[in-house]
Scaffold this active site. Structure first.
Site, PDB file in Angstrom:
ATOM      1  N   ASP A  25       0.880  -1.179   0.000  1.00 27.35           N
ATOM      2  CA  ASP A  25       0.000   0.000   0.000  1.00 27.35           C
ATOM      3  C   ASP A  25       0.911   1.220   0.000  1.00 27.35           C
ATOM      4  O   ASP A  25       2.118   1.119   0.256  1.00 27.35           O
ATOM      5  CB  ASP A  25      -0.890   0.000   1.254  1.00 27.35           C
ATOM      6  CG  ASP A  25      -1.805   1.228   1.324  1.00 27.35           C
ATOM      7  OD1 ASP A  25      -2.289   1.670   0.266  1.00 27.35           O
ATOM      8  OD2 ASP A  25      -2.014   1.768   2.421  1.00 27.35           O
ATOM      9  N   SER A  26       0.304   2.376  -0.263  1.00 32.41           N
ATOM     10  CA  SER A  26       1.064   3.624  -0.179  1.00 32.41           C
ATOM     11  C   SER A  26       1.488   3.894   1.261  1.00 32.41           C
ATOM     12  O   SER A  26       2.261   4.822   1.497  1.00 32.41           O
ATOM     13  CB  SER A  26       0.192   4.784  -0.657  1.00 32.41           C
ATOM     14  OG  SER A  26      -0.918   4.922   0.223  1.00 32.41           O
TER      15      SER A  26
ATOM     16  N   CYS B 273      -4.476  -1.256  -2.007  1.00 34.27           N
ATOM     17  CA  CYS B 273      -4.597   0.183  -2.215  1.00 34.27           C
ATOM     18  C   CYS B 273      -5.519   0.396  -3.422  1.00 34.27           C
ATOM     19  O   CYS B 273      -5.227  -0.104  -4.513  1.00 34.27           O
ATOM     20  CB  CYS B 273      -3.201   0.744  -2.506  1.00 34.27           C
ATOM     21  SG  CYS B 273      -3.163   2.486  -2.931  1.00 34.27           S
TER      22      CYS B 273
ATOM     23  N   GLU C 172      -1.673   8.766   8.217  1.00 38.70           N
ATOM     24  CA  GLU C 172      -0.245   8.412   8.182  1.00 38.70           C
ATOM     25  C   GLU C 172       0.514   9.039   9.361  1.00 38.70           C
ATOM     26  O   GLU C 172       1.557   8.533   9.748  1.00 38.70           O
ATOM     27  CB  GLU C 172       0.401   8.888   6.867  1.00 38.70           C
ATOM     28  CG  GLU C 172       0.051   8.047   5.659  1.00 38.70           C
ATOM     29  CD  GLU C 172       0.695   6.662   5.661  1.00 38.70           C
ATOM     30  OE1 GLU C 172       1.838   6.531   6.110  1.00 38.70           O
ATOM     31  OE2 GLU C 172       0.027   5.704   5.228  1.00 38.70           O
TER      32      GLU C 172
ATOM     33  N   CYS D 209     -10.870   3.689  -0.038  1.00 39.18           N
ATOM     34  CA  CYS D 209      -9.434   3.827   0.239  1.00 39.18           C
ATOM     35  C   CYS D 209      -9.159   2.972   1.461  1.00 39.18           C
ATOM     36  O   CYS D 209      -9.917   3.022   2.440  1.00 39.18           O
ATOM     37  CB  CYS D 209      -9.104   5.294   0.508  1.00 39.18           C
ATOM     38  SG  CYS D 209      -7.436   5.568   1.144  1.00 39.18           S
TER      39      CYS D 209
ATOM     40  N   HIS E  47      -7.069   3.195   3.723  1.00 35.61           N
ATOM     41  CA  HIS E  47      -6.796   3.934   4.962  1.00 35.61           C
ATOM     42  C   HIS E  47      -8.085   4.251   5.736  1.00 35.61           C
ATOM     43  O   HIS E  47      -8.062   4.416   6.952  1.00 35.61           O
ATOM     44  CB  HIS E  47      -6.116   5.273   4.657  1.00 35.61           C
ATOM     45  CG  HIS E  47      -4.646   5.183   4.335  1.00 35.61           C
ATOM     46  ND1 HIS E  47      -4.184   4.626   3.171  1.00 35.61           N
ATOM     47  CD2 HIS E  47      -3.552   5.605   5.022  1.00 35.61           C
ATOM     48  CE1 HIS E  47      -2.851   4.711   3.150  1.00 35.61           C
ATOM     49  NE2 HIS E  47      -2.449   5.304   4.266  1.00 35.61           N
TER      50      HIS E  47
HETATM   51  N1  DGL Z   1      -4.646   3.241   0.770  1.00 39.25           N
HETATM   52  C1  DGL Z   1      -4.645   3.978  -0.456  1.00 39.25           C
HETATM   53  C2  DGL Z   1      -5.945   3.678  -1.220  1.00 39.25           C
HETATM   54  O1  DGL Z   1      -6.593   2.678  -0.939  1.00 39.25           O
HETATM   55  C3  DGL Z   1      -4.360   5.379  -0.103  1.00 39.25           C
HETATM   56  C4  DGL Z   1      -4.096   6.242  -1.214  1.00 39.25           C
HETATM   57  C5  DGL Z   1      -3.136   7.354  -0.999  1.00 39.25           C
HETATM   58  O2  DGL Z   1      -1.996   7.106  -0.625  1.00 39.25           O
HETATM   59  O3  DGL Z   1      -3.555   8.462  -1.339  1.00 39.25           O
HETATM   60  O4  DGL Z   1      -6.330   4.360  -2.136  1.00 39.25           O
END
Ligand code: DGL
Length: 259
Positions: free
Chosen positions: A10-11, A73, A151, A183, A185
């Site tokens: 993931d990011s 993600c 984050e 998302c 997150h």
């Molecule tokens: N967890 C990512 C998603 O599902 C986050 C995206 C991001 O880093 O902007 O889209």
């Protein structure tokens, strides 16, 4: 039977919401989780950059022997999964905003989708939304600013509550009865969302569905692991302490990795 790890990226820390579902459903699997927090948020980046980061993460996980990659993600899935599937020889599981169950079950005929700009502007999201938009009003909202708060360990603070109030108000005015979390997150915002949303608005988060799909694909490729001493490795290229907070209920190794 195959004891090579499930690779997950993931990011940042958001994909741990998916990892938890995978851990629950597939207790014998080894896992490697990559949090590219140094480059978060992906959602504000152009599509070619999201693709390049997704390739980098995939290649690292493949070097570690991953037998399957879970793109935990929505932003990376909607911008990169087609390329990844065409260019690497392992199965890929992705996650997209779950518009379908919301649209099929909505009685008010209005649903909300909270996701990143990168997801909402992707061709994959547009085509899914179009498929289910017949007679349904889909209210899309870019959750700008939410990922950086999560984050930095501030998912449930005043700032995220303020942003969510602003983002959800137009949806509530239109009478949504489903809110799709687009998302990975955002499940960490659920305590705040529950304070804001009226009781009749249901939250849809697809973490469990991703875990089920991962199990189904591992089963069909005969890649499931046998009972063993399970190892879970977590890597971040930013602050170890932040990622640790998100998996503090589990006995897992969290390390810094310069990638
Ligand atoms: N967890 C990512 C998603 O599902 C986050 C995206 C991001 O880093 O902007 O889209």
């Amino acid at each position: 039977m195959n004891s090579q790890p499930i690779g997950i990226f993931d990011s940042g820390v958001g994909g741990t919401s998916i990892w938890k579902e995978i851990r629950k459903l597939l207790p014998f699997e080894n896992t490697i989780y990559l949090a590219d927090s140094k480059n978060a948020p992906y959602g504000d980046k152009p599509a070619d950059e999201i693709l390049a980061l997704s390739i980098k993460n995939t290649e690292y996980l493949l070097e570690q022997g991953s037998k399957i990659i879970v793109v935990a993600c929505n932003t990376a899935t909607t911008n990169a999964i087609a390329y990844l599937r065409n260019n690497y020889n392992v199965p890929f599981i992705g996650i997209e905003p779950a518009i379908k169950p919301a649209a099929l079950n909505s009685t008010s005929k209005a649903i909300g989708v909270l996701a990143t700009k990168g997801t909402l502007s992707s061709a994959l999201f547009h085509s899914t939304a179009k498929n289910f938009s017949d007679g349904i009003k889909i209210l899309e909202q870019n959750g700008e600013g939410l990922v950086p708060l999560i984050e930095s360990g501030k998912a449930c603070g005043k700032e995220s509550e303020k942003l969510l109030l602003k983002y959800l108000k137009p949806m509530l005015v239109e009478g949504i009865d489903y809110l799709v979390l687009g998302c990975t997150h955002y499940p960490y915002l659920i305590p705040v969302l529950q304070r804001i949303l009226p009781d009749n608005v249901k939250i849809i988060d697809s973490g469990e569905a991703v875990a089920k799909q991962t199990k189904a694909i591992l089963t069909s490729f005969d890649l499931l692991a046998d009972k063993q001493n399970v190892s879970d490795q977590f890597y971040t290229n930013a602050t170890v302490g932040v990622l640790k907070q998100f998996v503090s209920d589990y006995n897992v190794a969290v390390n810094y990795l310069d990638f």
